[in-house]
Enzyme design. Structure first.
Site, short mmCIF file in Angstrom:
data_model
loop_
_atom_site.label_atom_id
_atom_site.label_comp_id
_atom_site.label_asym_id
_atom_site.label_seq_id
_atom_site.Cartn_x
_atom_site.Cartn_y
_atom_site.Cartn_z
N GLY A 163 32.44 16.44 47.08
CA GLY A 163 33.22 15.31 47.77
C GLY A 163 32.06 14.82 48.45
N THR A 164 31.09 14.20 47.92
CA THR A 164 30.17 13.20 48.75
C THR A 164 30.51 11.58 48.41
OG1 THR A 164 29.01 13.73 47.07
CG2 THR A 164 28.43 14.63 48.94
N LYS A 216 31.17 10.08 44.55
CA LYS A 216 31.34 9.98 43.18
C LYS A 216 32.29 9.34 42.37
CE LYS A 216 29.47 14.65 42.45
NZ LYS A 216 29.66 15.06 43.78
N HIS A 250 28.26 43.18 67.69
CA HIS A 250 27.21 41.67 66.56
C HIS A 250 27.63 40.30 67.00
CE1 HIS A 250 26.79 41.57 62.39
NE2 HIS A 250 26.86 40.14 62.36
N GLU A 251 28.70 39.61 67.49
CA GLU A 251 28.41 38.66 67.30
C GLU A 251 28.16 38.10 69.10
OE1 GLU A 251 30.13 36.15 65.46
OE2 GLU A 251 31.12 37.99 64.36
N HIS A 267 24.16 37.83 67.62
CA HIS A 267 23.66 36.87 66.45
C HIS A 267 23.79 34.95 68.07
CE1 HIS A 267 25.05 37.48 62.77
NE2 HIS A 267 26.13 37.75 62.53
P1 ADP Z 1 32.98 13.78 44.75
O1 ADP Z 1 33.43 13.46 43.15
O2 ADP Z 1 32.03 13.40 44.70
O3 ADP Z 1 33.18 15.48 44.31
P2 ADP Z 1 35.40 11.92 45.68
O4 ADP Z 1 35.17 10.63 45.31
O5 ADP Z 1 36.26 12.78 45.14
O6 ADP Z 1 33.94 13.27 45.59
O7 ADP Z 1 35.92 12.28 47.42
C1 ADP Z 1 36.60 13.19 47.74
C2 ADP Z 1 37.44 11.97 48.94
O8 ADP Z 1 35.84 12.33 50.07
C3 ADP Z 1 37.75 11.08 48.64
O9 ADP Z 1 38.89 10.99 47.90
C4 ADP Z 1 37.57 10.70 50.43
O10 ADP Z 1 38.50 10.43 50.99
C5 ADP Z 1 36.42 11.32 50.77
N1 ADP Z 1 35.04 10.62 51.17
C6 ADP Z 1 34.00 11.16 50.07
N2 ADP Z 1 32.95 9.96 50.77
C7 ADP Z 1 33.48 9.27 50.92
C8 ADP Z 1 32.99 8.24 51.90
N3 ADP Z 1 31.41 8.01 51.15
N4 ADP Z 1 33.55 7.32 52.92
C9 ADP Z 1 34.58 7.55 52.82
N5 ADP Z 1 35.45 8.31 51.83
C10 ADP Z 1 34.99 9.54 51.48
#
Ligand code: ADP
Length: 564
Positions: A181-182, A184, A401-402, A405
């Site tokens: 989700g970064t 790539k 518990h909570e 923490h």
């Molecule tokens: P990965 O391939 O690293 O798993 P993705 O390229 O599929 O991640 O990213 C998933 C979604 O997250 C994208 O479609 C976008 O909506 C959002 N996203 C992730 N990084 C960014 C970024 N740097 N800027 C804007 N949107 C982002």
């Protein structure tokens, strides 16, 4: 030319063989007694003898062939010859030929059927190119270093001659590594769009099949398609599915994966000078990839796409909110601050959830409370609507518990606590305590110890209030997380006083349990001391939770203001 229809030819062949076999075997049977009568009556012209249990003979007057039982007598031949009957010894060649042909035909049919089933079982993967130009650099916020690197690749693709003039080698393989989700995939797509070339994508797992050779042929088909474009970006997500370090000779080799990997390496070495194709692979773990894959001349450019820091999160949030209607009370900096460890995809999810909540609220703008609700939903999950099944005892255990923490987290100044709830969530938690940690580049030994103490807070509070015998299963997840941190503390970060070694490299596991136990016990005792020193605070927080079920940041801070 017309295509030969092998099915029809096969069918005709089968019929001929079938008729032949029937014709050969279609002789009238005569009992041995009757046969012998015919011998005595001089009605028989020839005997066709073979080793089987039946023999054939031909009559004098009608040339018809009959079958009878083989007497298998030693003097049978002499006996017949004396009686003036021709005696022909045969190996059953005709039948043997037909049997051979029949078996071959059956073999062909079975093989064709097997091939057909294989074709049906293995889906033929179509690696299609995507429409050009739907993601550009301007759509990606943050990740400045990665974008800089990506711009170089765009330049290679756009102006290959510039590089050829100086005999510079254009990189063929690039690896984007970083958490899911970064961004790539986005960045790989943007490279293709910015360079105006075709984009082909596949996932490492698309190549993995149980049949050896299928993955390799899929690799070849993907590259063949890309080659037709001359200039292209091939993106292979989750490359680790095929590119993991190969097993040593003692371990079981995965032949299919090996062949697929070799096919990929061969294709990459085979680019000709007029083909401008760049292969980008993505993975979460660069360290587990095979050395042959990442060495010079292959995937030799490694670009990290890290989780966004606070500045990058602010930029991503600004981009994501650009086309949304937002209320004045939204402070993007604040959201960026509390979304530590969120990836770009999670931020996208946050804004989308907030939009949905706003729509449900009949609001035409997203406001801060929508964002807060979405934030809690992502971190803790929705609270269960029907809580009638909860007993008073259940609620008490969760509150203890909570609160445990929260007290240790506050006492160690580890994070700000924004919400505590004793209502179960649909994610399966009995209750939750949401913390916002302080953002740091490096974690100190003290930080790791504080995290473990905070995780032990829940179990320790149970022990202090309910007694040793009444501790519950509620701490299951905390114990698991704490154990992982302790193992890393010892084996990866060498934070034990007497060891400066990486236990993973040493493959050491004999002493680690003993050392883990020592650390765990020591930190658990520290947790107990903190809770005992704050017993009044703990009791007040438990009571307040039992009364209100959910507390927000201000209420929590007010109760815990005297925490030491
Ligand atoms: P990965 O391939 O690293 O798993 P993705 O390229 O599929 O991640 O990213 C998933 C979604 O997250 C994208 O479609 C976008 O909506 C959002 N996203 C992730 N990084 C960014 C970024 N740097 N800027 C804007 N949107 C982002």
């Amino acid at each position: 030319m017309k295509k030969i229809n092998y099915k029809i030819i096969g069918l005709i062949g089968f019929i001929i063989i079938f008729i032949g076999v029937i014709a050969i075997n279609k002789t009238h049977y005569v009992s041995y007694v009757d046969f012998y009568k015919k011998v005595n009556n001089k009605e028989i012209d020839t005997i066709f003898y073979n080793d089987s249990d039946k023999i054939k003979f031909k009559e004098k007057n009608n040339n018809k062939i009959y079958t009878t039982d083989n007497p298998r007598k030693e003097d049978f031949k002499e006996d017949m010859l004396i009686k003036g009957i021709a005696f022909k010894e045969q190996t059953n060649i005709g039948e043997a030929i037909y049997a051979f042909l029949g078996l071959s035909l059956i073999g062909v049919i079975v093989f064709t059927a097997y091939k057909k089933t294989r074709k049906n079982v293995i889906p033929i993967k179509q690696f299609n190119k995507e429409e050009k130009g739907n993601v550009f650099f301007k759509d990606i916020a943050g990740n400045e270093e990665a974008k800089e690197n990506a711009k170089d690749i765009v330049d290679f693709l756009k102006h290959p001659d510039k590089y050829k003039k100086l005999n510079a080698k254009i990189p063929k393989g690039i690896i984007f590594y970083g958490q899911p989700g970064t961004g790539k995939t986005m960045l790989a797509k943007a490279i293709a769009s910015e360079a105006g070339v075709d984009f082909y994508s596949a996932c490492g797992s698309d190549f993995i099949e149980m049949y050896v050779g299928v993955g390799a042929s899929r690799v070849r088909s993907l590259f063949k398609k890309a080659r037709e474009s001359k200039k292209a970006v091939i993106f292979i997500d989750e490359i680790d599915a095929i590119g993991k370090k190969r097993a040593t000779s003692l371990q079981n080799n995965n032949e299919e994966r090996e062949q697929t990997l070799n096919a990929l390496l061969t294709e990459m070495s085979g680019f000709s000078s007029d083909e401008n194709i760049v292969v980008i692979a993505a993975t979460n773990r660069l360290d587990i990839l095979d050395d042959a894959l990442v060495r010079a001349g292959r995937f030799d450019r490694h670009i990290e796409i890290a989780l966004p820091d606070i500045v990058a999160r602010e930029k991503i949030l600004t981009l994501l909110l650009k086309n949304k209607k937002i209320d004045k009370d939204i402070n993007i900096k604040d959201i960026a601050k509390k979304t530590i460890y969120f990836s770009g995809a999670m931020l996208d999810l946050l804004i989308n959830e907030a939009s949905i909540i706003a729509i449900k609220d009949d609001n035409d703008k997203i406001n801060a409370s929508h964002i807060d609700k979405a934030y809690l939903k992502i971190l803790a999950g929705d609270s269960k609507k029907d809580t009638s099944f909860l007993t008073k005892e259940d609620k008490k255990i969760t509150a203890i518990h909570e609160a445990g923490h929260a007290i240790v987290t506050k006492s160690l100044n580890l994070a700000s606590i924004v919400k505590i709830s004793i209502l179960p969530t649909i994610k399966g938690a009995g209750g939750f305590c949401v913390n916002i940690f302080n953002e740091k580049q490096f974690k100190t030994k003290k930080d790791l110890e504080s995290e473990i103490i905070s995780l032990y807070g829940g179990r320790c509070a149970e022990e202090l209030i309910l007694g040793k015998e009444n501790i519950t299963t509620g701490a299951y997840n905390d114990i698991e997380k704490a154990t992982k941190i302790i193992i890393d503390y010892i084996s990866k970060y060498a934070m034990m006083e007497d060891s400066l070694l990486n236990y993973d490299i040493l493959n050491e596991d004999k002493n680690i349990i003993k050392q883990c136990k020592i650390i765990a016990l020591n930190l658990y005792n520290q947790t107990k001391n903190i809770l005992l020193a704050n017993k009044d605070c703990l009791d007040s927080l438990i009571n307040e939770l039992l009364e209100k079920e959910t507390l927000d940041e201000d209420e929590i801070n007010n109760i815990l203001k005297n925490c030491v």
